[in-house]
Scaffold this active site. Structure first.
Site, PDB file in Angstrom:
ATOM      1  N   ASN A  10      -2.803  -6.495 -10.807  1.00 37.13           N
ATOM      2  CA  ASN A  10      -2.968  -5.214 -11.504  1.00 37.13           C
ATOM      3  C   ASN A  10      -1.810  -4.260 -11.234  1.00 37.13           C
ATOM      4  O   ASN A  10      -1.222  -4.285 -10.152  1.00 37.13           O
ATOM      5  CB  ASN A  10      -4.233  -4.479 -11.027  1.00 37.13           C
ATOM      6  CG  ASN A  10      -5.516  -5.168 -11.450  1.00 37.13           C
ATOM      7  OD1 ASN A  10      -5.542  -5.933 -12.407  1.00 37.13           O
ATOM      8  ND2 ASN A  10      -6.584  -4.899 -10.726  1.00 37.13           N
ATOM      9  N   ILE A  11      -1.573  -3.396 -12.212  1.00 41.09           N
ATOM     10  CA  ILE A  11      -0.696  -2.250 -11.966  1.00 41.09           C
ATOM     11  C   ILE A  11      -1.641  -1.108 -11.592  1.00 41.09           C
ATOM     12  O   ILE A  11      -2.555  -0.779 -12.354  1.00 41.09           O
ATOM     13  CB  ILE A  11       0.117  -1.898 -13.222  1.00 41.09           C
ATOM     14  CG1 ILE A  11       0.983  -3.098 -13.619  1.00 41.09           C
ATOM     15  CG2 ILE A  11       0.975  -0.652 -12.967  1.00 41.09           C
ATOM     16  CD1 ILE A  11       1.718  -2.941 -14.950  1.00 41.09           C
ATOM     17  N   ASN A  42      -3.139  -8.447  -3.890  1.00 43.18           N
ATOM     18  CA  ASN A  42      -3.144  -7.880  -2.532  1.00 43.18           C
ATOM     19  C   ASN A  42      -3.456  -8.956  -1.488  1.00 43.18           C
ATOM     20  O   ASN A  42      -2.840  -9.008  -0.417  1.00 43.18           O
ATOM     21  CB  ASN A  42      -4.206  -6.772  -2.407  1.00 43.18           C
ATOM     22  CG  ASN A  42      -3.938  -5.598  -3.327  1.00 43.18           C
ATOM     23  OD1 ASN A  42      -2.812  -5.392  -3.756  1.00 43.18           O
ATOM     24  ND2 ASN A  42      -4.976  -4.830  -3.641  1.00 43.18           N
ATOM     25  N   ASN A 179     -18.583  -7.249   1.806  1.00 40.37           N
ATOM     26  CA  ASN A 179     -18.999  -6.016   2.484  1.00 40.37           C
ATOM     27  C   ASN A 179     -20.518  -5.865   2.334  1.00 40.37           C
ATOM     28  O   ASN A 179     -21.171  -6.686   1.693  1.00 40.37           O
ATOM     29  CB  ASN A 179     -18.206  -4.810   1.973  1.00 40.37           C
ATOM     30  CG  ASN A 179     -18.466  -4.527   0.497  1.00 40.37           C
ATOM     31  OD1 ASN A 179     -19.499  -4.902  -0.054  1.00 40.37           O
ATOM     32  ND2 ASN A 179     -17.520  -3.871  -0.155  1.00 40.37           N
ATOM     33  N   THR A 211     -18.176  -7.272   6.417  1.00 44.45           N
ATOM     34  CA  THR A 211     -17.562  -6.038   6.909  1.00 44.45           C
ATOM     35  C   THR A 211     -18.577  -4.905   6.762  1.00 44.45           C
ATOM     36  O   THR A 211     -19.291  -4.812   5.763  1.00 44.45           O
ATOM     37  CB  THR A 211     -16.241  -5.720   6.177  1.00 44.45           C
ATOM     38  OG1 THR A 211     -16.483  -5.696   4.776  1.00 44.45           O
ATOM     39  CG2 THR A 211     -15.171  -6.754   6.482  1.00 44.45           C
ATOM     40  N   GLY A 216     -17.568  -1.878  11.866  1.00 51.88           N
ATOM     41  CA  GLY A 216     -16.707  -3.034  12.115  1.00 51.88           C
ATOM     42  C   GLY A 216     -17.047  -4.222  11.258  1.00 51.88           C
ATOM     43  O   GLY A 216     -17.310  -4.088  10.060  1.00 51.88           O
ATOM     44  N   ALA A 240      -7.206  -1.419  -0.685  1.00 52.76           N
ATOM     45  CA  ALA A 240      -6.691  -2.726  -0.219  1.00 52.76           C
ATOM     46  C   ALA A 240      -6.948  -2.992   1.262  1.00 52.76           C
ATOM     47  O   ALA A 240      -6.460  -3.990   1.795  1.00 52.76           O
ATOM     48  CB  ALA A 240      -5.200  -2.908  -0.519  1.00 52.76           C
ATOM     49  N   ALA A 241      -7.735  -2.151   1.926  1.00 53.43           N
ATOM     50  CA  ALA A 241      -8.042  -2.422   3.342  1.00 53.43           C
ATOM     51  C   ALA A 241      -8.824  -3.736   3.449  1.00 53.43           C
ATOM     52  O   ALA A 241      -8.530  -4.583   4.303  1.00 53.43           O
ATOM     53  CB  ALA A 241      -8.854  -1.275   3.934  1.00 53.43           C
ATOM     54  N   GLY A 242      -9.795  -3.924   2.562  1.00 48.39           N
ATOM     55  CA  GLY A 242     -10.584  -5.164   2.573  1.00 48.39           C
ATOM     56  C   GLY A 242      -9.717  -6.375   2.224  1.00 48.39           C
ATOM     57  O   GLY A 242      -9.870  -7.459   2.792  1.00 48.39           O
ATOM     58  N   ASP A 243      -8.793  -6.184   1.288  1.00 49.87           N
ATOM     59  CA  ASP A 243      -7.909  -7.291   0.891  1.00 49.87           C
ATOM     60  C   ASP A 243      -7.000  -7.683   2.061  1.00 49.87           C
ATOM     61  O   ASP A 243      -6.722  -8.872   2.276  1.00 49.87           O
ATOM     62  CB  ASP A 243      -7.039  -6.873  -0.303  1.00 49.87           C
ATOM     63  CG  ASP A 243      -7.878  -6.491  -1.512  1.00 49.87           C
ATOM     64  OD1 ASP A 243      -8.976  -7.056  -1.674  1.00 49.87           O
ATOM     65  OD2 ASP A 243      -7.439  -5.636  -2.300  1.00 49.87           O
ATOM     66  N   ARG A 276      -1.838   3.938   5.523  1.00 52.13           N
ATOM     67  CA  ARG A 276      -0.694   4.029   4.609  1.00 52.13           C
ATOM     68  C   ARG A 276      -1.161   4.134   3.161  1.00 52.13           C
ATOM     69  O   ARG A 276      -2.243   3.661   2.831  1.00 52.13           O
ATOM     70  CB  ARG A 276       0.170   2.763   4.720  1.00 52.13           C
ATOM     71  CG  ARG A 276       0.697   2.527   6.102  1.00 52.13           C
ATOM     72  CD  ARG A 276       1.314   1.159   6.175  1.00 52.13           C
ATOM     73  NE  ARG A 276       1.829   0.896   7.505  1.00 52.13           N
ATOM     74  CZ  ARG A 276       2.357  -0.255   7.879  1.00 52.13           C
ATOM     75  NH1 ARG A 276       2.438  -1.251   7.021  1.00 52.13           N
ATOM     76  NH2 ARG A 276       2.808  -0.419   9.099  1.00 52.13           N
ATOM     77  N   SER A 282       0.756  -1.107   1.234  1.00 53.44           N
ATOM     78  CA  SER A 282       0.257  -0.651   2.543  1.00 53.44           C
ATOM     79  C   SER A 282       0.018  -1.816   3.516  1.00 53.44           C
ATOM     80  O   SER A 282      -0.331  -1.599   4.677  1.00 53.44           O
ATOM     81  CB  SER A 282      -1.062   0.112   2.352  1.00 53.44           C
ATOM     82  OG  SER A 282      -2.099  -0.778   1.990  1.00 53.44           O
TER      83      SER A 282
END
Ligand code: RIB
Length: 298
Positions: A10-11, A42, A179, A211, A216, A240-243, A276, A282
């Site tokens: 994706n953009i 990602n 999650n 997650t 945690g 993108a933290a999960g990715d 980030r 990031s």
């Protein structure tokens, strides 16, 4: 083991705002940035930065060259990404001053894959290879069925969850990365303990990585369970933290690290990503993760 990640590209149009816009409200964004993203892209970038040999399969439109460039720069093999005439998928992402986000997806080329194209890609893979999937492309059910028929290991991040996931034969999945919300949608349970128990009952041979936000992460397989906490970092953008977690967890397993260490590495990597801006931009490198000195949140 080679990794084939069949996923979205994706953009991302990321708008920085004081707060996420409410229904009926109009607010002016402080900033618009354009980032490479998509859960698929990602996770491929995270895997590659974690040192894994990763081949990405998917589709972009004529406007998607910058996404392929980012993948190549990170060491992702994009020879199985097709360029079609439909526009590239995109995401409108709002990021609030607290670092929370809200995402609207337009699937574009991501949802125009054909069985013929999937067959062609899978023909080069087999036992000993791992296929990683998310839910931002079409025909995930077919890919699971065909990958299993070829003896591949199947890892599924059922995100974003919708009814198409329920059409999949989830009994063929070897590793779930999900999650709490997705766990609840698959099992019909709300409490994390009950989600884990139900996953174990329904998919007794599968590894489950659940997650739990600030609580945690919990891993389970059979009767075994491991937990890991989160690290204290300034929250800039959770996109993108999960990715990042997924890529570094799988990347660590491919490096033959024990699961407890894979959970630690993935937690450090996703914490760095949260501190980030942007999606794939990031994602840290393996070296950054090893050098990070973060404190666990109590
Ligand atoms: O997981 C984050 C991603 O979700 C973003 O990059 C966006 O493209 C959406 O797919």
């Amino acid at each position: 083991m080679r990794v084939l990640n069949f996923g979205s590209l994706n953009i991302d149009y990321t708008y920085t705002l004081d707060h996420i816009v409410a229904p009926g409200e109009t607010i002016t964004s402080q900033k618009l940035e354009v980032f490479p993203g998509g859960k698929g892209l990602n996770q491929s970038v995270a895997l590659a930065r974690a040192g894994a040999p990763v081949c990405h399969a998917g589709q972009v439109g004529p406007d998607g060259e910058m996404l392929l460039q980012v993948c190549r720069e990170s060491g992702v093999d994009v020879s199985r990404v097709r360029t079609v005439q439909t526009r590239t998928g995109n995401a409108i992402i709002q990021v609030s001053a607290k670092g929370q986000n809200s995402i609207v997806l337009y699937p574009g080329a991501n949802r125009e894959q054909t069985r013929e194209q999937i067959d062609q890609v899978l023909a080069d893979f087999g036992p000993g290879d791992l296929v990683l999937l998310q839910n931002e492309i079409n025909l995930v059910d077919y890919i699971i069925q065909e990958a299993a028929r070829r003896g591949m290991t199947i890892a599924l991040n059922p995100s974003p969850f919708d009814e198409r996931m329920l059409a999949c034969d989830l009994g063929l999945v070897d590793l779930f990365l999900l999650n709490e919300v997705e766990g609840a949608q698959i099992t019909g349970r709300q409490d994390p303990e009950e989600i884990l128990a139900e996953m174990a009952a329904r998919f007794p041979k599968a590894q489950v990585v659940l997650t739990l936000g600030k609580a945690g992460v919990c891993w389970q397989k059979g009767g075994e369970r491991l937990r890991h906490g989160i690290y204290r970092v300034p929250v800039v953008d959770t996109t993108a933290a999960g990715d990042t977690f997924t890529g570094f967890f799988l990347g660590s397993l491919l490096r033959q690290l024990p699961v407890a260490e894979a959970l630690r590495v993935a937690s450090v990597a996703s914490s760095l990503a949260v501190s980030r801006k942007g999606a794939s931009s990031s994602i840290p490198t393996w070296e950054e993760v090893q050098q990070a000195k973060l404190e666990l949140q109590s």
